[in-house]
Design an enzyme around this catalytic site. Structure first.
Site, short mmCIF file in Angstrom:
data_model
loop_
_atom_site.label_atom_id
_atom_site.label_comp_id
_atom_site.label_asym_id
_atom_site.label_seq_id
_atom_site.Cartn_x
_atom_site.Cartn_y
_atom_site.Cartn_z
N THR A 27 0.84 -1.20 0.00
CA THR A 27 0.00 0.00 0.00
C THR A 27 0.89 1.25 0.00
O THR A 27 1.98 1.23 0.57
CB THR A 27 -0.91 -0.03 1.25
OG1 THR A 27 -1.75 -1.17 1.15
CG2 THR A 27 -1.78 1.22 1.36
N THR A 30 4.33 4.29 -3.74
CA THR A 30 5.35 3.50 -4.44
C THR A 30 4.78 2.13 -4.80
O THR A 30 4.98 1.62 -5.91
CB THR A 30 6.62 3.36 -3.57
OG1 THR A 30 6.88 4.60 -2.92
CG2 THR A 30 7.82 2.96 -4.40
N GLY A 83 6.02 -0.66 0.21
CA GLY A 83 6.83 0.51 0.50
C GLY A 83 7.19 0.57 1.97
O GLY A 83 6.88 -0.35 2.74
N ALA A 84 7.85 1.65 2.37
CA ALA A 84 8.17 1.86 3.79
C ALA A 84 8.36 3.36 4.02
O ALA A 84 8.62 4.11 3.08
CB ALA A 84 9.43 1.10 4.19
N LYS A 95 6.62 1.44 9.10
CA LYS A 95 5.57 1.44 8.10
C LYS A 95 4.28 1.93 8.74
O LYS A 95 4.19 2.00 9.95
CB LYS A 95 5.37 0.02 7.55
CG LYS A 95 6.47 -0.38 6.56
CD LYS A 95 6.19 -1.71 5.87
CE LYS A 95 4.87 -1.83 5.20
NZ LYS A 95 4.55 -0.77 4.21
N GLY A 97 2.53 4.75 7.28
CA GLY A 97 2.21 6.11 6.86
C GLY A 97 0.88 6.17 6.11
O GLY A 97 0.19 7.18 6.12
N GLU A 104 -0.67 -4.97 6.27
CA GLU A 104 0.67 -5.12 5.68
C GLU A 104 1.51 -6.11 6.48
O GLU A 104 2.23 -6.94 5.90
CB GLU A 104 1.37 -3.75 5.63
CG GLU A 104 0.76 -2.82 4.61
CD GLU A 104 1.31 -1.40 4.68
OE1 GLU A 104 1.24 -0.71 3.66
OE2 GLU A 104 1.79 -0.97 5.75
C1 5RP Z 1 1.30 2.30 4.17
C2 5RP Z 1 2.78 2.18 4.19
C3 5RP Z 1 3.49 2.67 2.98
O1 5RP Z 1 4.17 1.59 2.42
C4 5RP Z 1 4.45 3.74 3.36
O2 5RP Z 1 3.71 4.79 4.00
C5 5RP Z 1 5.21 4.31 2.17
O3 5RP Z 1 4.34 4.97 1.31
P1 5RP Z 1 4.85 5.78 0.05
O4 5RP Z 1 5.36 4.79 -0.93
O5 5RP Z 1 3.62 6.51 -0.44
O6 5RP Z 1 5.92 6.73 0.50
O7 5RP Z 1 3.38 1.71 5.11
O8 5RP Z 1 0.73 1.93 5.40
#
Ligand code: 5RP
Length: 235
Positions: A27, A30, A83-84, A95, A97, A104
């Site tokens: 999610t 990215t 992503g992270a 993770k 965000g 996840e």
């Molecule tokens: C969602 C996450 C995402 O992987 C993380 O926030 C990174 O997001 P982005 O690729 O938009 O920077 O942990 O819960």
């Protein structure tokens, strides 16, 4: 993070995908680029199935024609790509965000391998600059919040502050599972393993965004390509 760096990370992750795989689909922005690139391969004949880590990813993947399986029907997930928000030299992650950390983590935990797609801004020597998302059961949520604040202080994070993640308007955000997200701004986390263990035993904590021992490979997209750090390479 530039779109090019994200795309380069996502493209590099595609090389890990093999026909017949069951993929955990992450999610965030990215991961969404990865899902779009994957859908192009599927259209061109690649035979894979995906299982999503959020309602948003479920919708996107279905719209793009990727075959989605309910995780309840799976006995294996070969590879999860997600992503992270931060990663450290030991490939420990923050993770959540995007508020999807519970799903996840469930999917990552059931996966043979987890590949993380990131960019250089997420590489840190010490976790904690990004506020740690913690998923909280709504029952007695303020009590749970106080337990977390006390825990942070006891572990030496005297500057830590917590705040509820808000949705648009005045209301607190609810996750896909109906929980709340408390963002714990630690400034720096002196011992991520210790904090994870302490959060694990607070009953109102449904899950936290410290992913320790999950990532097998971190792919760092850059403007002109991507580099990878694999478990075992780390310092
Ligand atoms: C969602 C996450 C995402 O992987 C993380 O926030 C990174 O997001 P982005 O690729 O938009 O920077 O942990 O819960």
């Amino acid at each position: 993070m530039s779109e090019t760096a994200k795309r380069n990370a996502a493209e590099a992750a595609l090389t890990l995908v093999e026909p017949g795989m069951v993929l955990g689909l992450g999610t965030g922005s990215t991961a969404a680029i990865f899902v779009r690139l994957l859908a192009e391969k599927v259209k061109a004949g690649l035979d894979i199935v995906g299982t999503p880590t959020s309602e948003a990813t479920d919708r996107l993947a279905k719209e793009l024609g990727i075959r989605i399986v309910d995780p309840n029907e799976l006995t294996r997930i070969d590879l999860t790509i997600d992503g992270a928000d931060e990663f450290d030299p030991q490939l420990r992650l923050i993770k959540g965000g995007g508020a999807a950390l519970l799903r996840e983590k469930i999917i990552a935990d059931a996966s043979t391998r987890m590949a993380v797609i990131t960019d250089p801004s997420k590489e840190v020597a010490q976790l904690g600059r990004f506020p740690l998302p913690i998923e909280i059961n709504p029952f007695a949520a303020e009590l749970t919040r106080r337990q977390i604040d006390i825990t942070a202080e006891m572990l030496g994070m005297t500057q830590a502050t917590s705040s509820w993640r808000m949705a648009t308007g005045e209301s607190r955000l609810r996750t896909d599972g109906g929980h709340m997200i408390l963002d714990l701004n630690c400034v720096a986390i002196p011992d991520a393993n210790e904090l994870a263990a302490a959060l694990d035993v607070i009953p109102g904590v449904v899950e936290h965004g410290l992913f320790i021992g999950y990532a097998d490979i971190v792919i760092i997209g850059e403007e002109t390509g991507a580099r990878t750090i694999e478990r075992g390479d780390e310092t």
